[in-house]
Design an enzyme around this catalytic site. Structure first.
Site, PDB file in Angstrom:
ATOM      1  N   ARG A   1      -9.582   1.145   8.997  1.00 48.95           N
ATOM      2  CA  ARG A   1      -9.351  -0.289   9.171  1.00 48.95           C
ATOM      3  C   ARG A   1     -10.549  -0.993   9.791  1.00 48.95           C
ATOM      4  O   ARG A   1     -10.548  -2.217   9.898  1.00 48.95           O
ATOM      5  CB  ARG A   1      -8.116  -0.519  10.039  1.00 48.95           C
ATOM      6  CG  ARG A   1      -6.812  -0.325   9.286  1.00 48.95           C
ATOM      7  CD  ARG A   1      -5.644  -0.794  10.108  1.00 48.95           C
ATOM      8  NE  ARG A   1      -4.410  -0.804   9.341  1.00 48.95           N
ATOM      9  CZ  ARG A   1      -3.253  -1.228   9.814  1.00 48.95           C
ATOM     10  NH1 ARG A   1      -3.180  -1.697  11.051  1.00 48.95           N
ATOM     11  NH2 ARG A   1      -2.179  -1.203   9.064  1.00 48.95           N
TER      12      ARG A   1
ATOM     13  N   ARG B   1      12.346  -4.504  11.183  1.00 48.20           N
ATOM     14  CA  ARG B   1      11.344  -3.988  12.107  1.00 48.20           C
ATOM     15  C   ARG B   1      11.071  -5.015  13.204  1.00 48.20           C
ATOM     16  O   ARG B   1      11.051  -6.216  12.960  1.00 48.20           O
ATOM     17  CB  ARG B   1      10.041  -3.674  11.364  1.00 48.20           C
ATOM     18  CG  ARG B   1      10.058  -2.339  10.656  1.00 48.20           C
ATOM     19  CD  ARG B   1       8.873  -2.122   9.747  1.00 48.20           C
ATOM     20  NE  ARG B   1       7.593  -2.562  10.290  1.00 48.20           N
ATOM     21  CZ  ARG B   1       6.430  -2.370   9.673  1.00 48.20           C
ATOM     22  NH1 ARG B   1       6.403  -1.757   8.506  1.00 48.20           N
ATOM     23  NH2 ARG B   1       5.309  -2.792  10.202  1.00 48.20           N
TER      24      ARG B   1
ATOM     25  N   ARG C   1      11.478  -7.400   4.539  1.00 53.86           N
ATOM     26  CA  ARG C   1      11.528  -5.944   4.685  1.00 53.86           C
ATOM     27  C   ARG C   1      12.708  -5.505   5.555  1.00 53.86           C
ATOM     28  O   ARG C   1      12.985  -6.105   6.590  1.00 53.86           O
ATOM     29  CB  ARG C   1      10.228  -5.409   5.296  1.00 53.86           C
ATOM     30  CG  ARG C   1       9.043  -5.559   4.366  1.00 53.86           C
ATOM     31  CD  ARG C   1       7.855  -4.752   4.805  1.00 53.86           C
ATOM     32  NE  ARG C   1       7.295  -5.200   6.080  1.00 53.86           N
ATOM     33  CZ  ARG C   1       6.072  -4.880   6.503  1.00 53.86           C
ATOM     34  NH1 ARG C   1       5.306  -4.119   5.765  1.00 53.86           N
ATOM     35  NH2 ARG C   1       5.633  -5.336   7.664  1.00 53.86           N
TER      36      ARG C   1
ATOM     37  N   ARG D   1      -0.827 -10.640  12.324  1.00 48.31           N
ATOM     38  CA  ARG D   1      -1.330  -9.388  11.744  1.00 48.31           C
ATOM     39  C   ARG D   1      -2.234  -9.676  10.549  1.00 48.31           C
ATOM     40  O   ARG D   1      -3.269  -9.016  10.367  1.00 48.31           O
ATOM     41  CB  ARG D   1      -0.167  -8.493  11.320  1.00 48.31           C
ATOM     42  CG  ARG D   1       0.625  -7.910  12.485  1.00 48.31           C
ATOM     43  CD  ARG D   1       1.819  -7.133  11.987  1.00 48.31           C
ATOM     44  NE  ARG D   1       1.403  -5.971  11.219  1.00 48.31           N
ATOM     45  CZ  ARG D   1       2.136  -5.404  10.270  1.00 48.31           C
ATOM     46  NH1 ARG D   1       3.290  -5.936   9.923  1.00 48.31           N
ATOM     47  NH2 ARG D   1       1.688  -4.336   9.644  1.00 48.31           N
TER      48      ARG D   1
ATOM     49  N   LYS E   1       0.827  -1.213   0.000  1.00 48.24           N
ATOM     50  CA  LYS E   1       0.000   0.000   0.000  1.00 48.24           C
ATOM     51  C   LYS E   1       0.860   1.263   0.000  1.00 48.24           C
ATOM     52  O   LYS E   1       0.623   2.186  -0.769  1.00 48.24           O
ATOM     53  CB  LYS E   1      -0.932   0.019   1.222  1.00 48.24           C
ATOM     54  CG  LYS E   1      -1.952  -1.094   1.267  1.00 48.24           C
ATOM     55  CD  LYS E   1      -2.929  -0.910   2.411  1.00 48.24           C
ATOM     56  CE  LYS E   1      -2.279  -0.979   3.772  1.00 48.24           C
ATOM     57  NZ  LYS E   1      -1.724  -2.327   4.072  1.00 48.24           N
TER      58      LYS E   1
END
Length: 296
Positions: free
Chosen positions: A153, A231, A187, A242, A76
């Site tokens: 959300r 992260r 990531r 998640r 996104k």
């Protein structure tokens, strides 16, 4: 509990600043040719041969007001940022707002740290509070329009947003869950410049009606390579949680916008080189193709 109630009331009140930040337009999607799902809701899928007739006006005449939906790690932020540069409107990512608050050592920092590290969704009240502050700051600088990434959300958030401004389009990015997991695990962020990269080299075979997907890694320049960090919430356990939380709590938001004829579903065919031109085509942004280099 009393403190939460006070936060909720002040946040909902300040969100009304949205209406002064953005311009409302209903004409942008008058050319949509809807498909009807088996549930009777209207949806728009940019698969081959069924691209909606979407005409985007020059940003001198109007500012788009778009929302980006999609599971964690789908991209996104990447595509919202590119479209933001292309169309000249601010990209507002609630995930970035949360991370900025975490780094600020402000009053919400410790609470947010516990929530994020456990892979839970941040509460409506906190998100609305952070978003309101960002919109007020943008309004003061004369910003018009927006691309919202990570908000709403929940149905509750969507209803609040609907009450104060008109959303033109809700773009729902979709990607296979096994690919999502690999992407998230790959990531990395540069601890010095803050740049986002991905070290995963994804080659997934087609199965169960899904096409094969290949995604090349998005590697950093040489001077960032030794400074890459992962992260704290990008562990396999947290990522799966998640995605599960998203499927359980956020998918109803898709139905909320589908029922209003504003949902455009886009199945990512691969990495940025494959997906970006097809996304522009799905949005009928052909007139902007000469500006693609500016958005890269």
């Amino acid at each position: 509990m009393a403190a939460l109630t006070r936060l909720s009331k002040s946040s909902f009140s300040s969100l009304s600043s949205l209406s002064s930040v953005s311009r409302i337009s209903r004409s942008l999607y008058s050319g949509f040719a809807p498909d009807t799902s088996s549930h009777g809701a209207t949806s728009y899928s940019p698969r081959l041969g069924s691209t909606p007739n979407l005409a985007v006006k020059d940003t001198k005449d109007r500012s788009v007001q778009w929302v980006f939906l999609g599971s964690p790690g789908v991209g996104k932020g990447t595509y919202a940022s590119r479209l933001s540069n292309l169309l000249g409107v601010p990209h507002i990512a609630t995930g970035d707002l949360v991370r900025e608050e975490l780094a600020s050592s402000g009053p919400l920092s410790q609470e947010l740290s516990e929530i994020v590290n456990q892979g839970k969704l941040v509460s409506d009240e906190i998100i609305i509070n952070l978003l309101s502050k960002r919109l007020e700051a943008g309004g003061a600088k004369g910003e018009l329009g927006f691309i919202l990434d990570g908000f709403p959300r929940t149905i509750r958030q969507a209803e609040i947003l609907e009450g104060v401004t008109e959303i033109d389009l809700v773009l729902n990015l979709k990607l296979r869950e096994d690919v999502l997991l690999e992407k998230c695990l790959g990531r990395r962020t540069c601890s010095q410049c803050g740049g986002n990269f991905n070290v995963a080299s994804i080659n997934v075979k087609g199965a169960n009606g899904h096409p094969a997907i290949s995604m090349a890694p998005l590697l950093p320049p040489a001077h960032c390579m030794s400074k890459l960090v992962t992260r704290a919430d990008d562990t396999e356990e947290v990522i799966k949680h998640r995605i599960h939380v998203y499927n359980e709590k956020s998918r109803p938001v898709e139905e909320f916008y589908r029922s209003r004829g504003k949902l455009l579903e886009f199945d990512l065919p691969g990495g940025i080189p494959e997906s970006w031109p097809k996304l522009l085509e799905a949005l009928n942004l052909d007139d902007y193709k000469e500006k693609q280099s500016a958005a890269a």
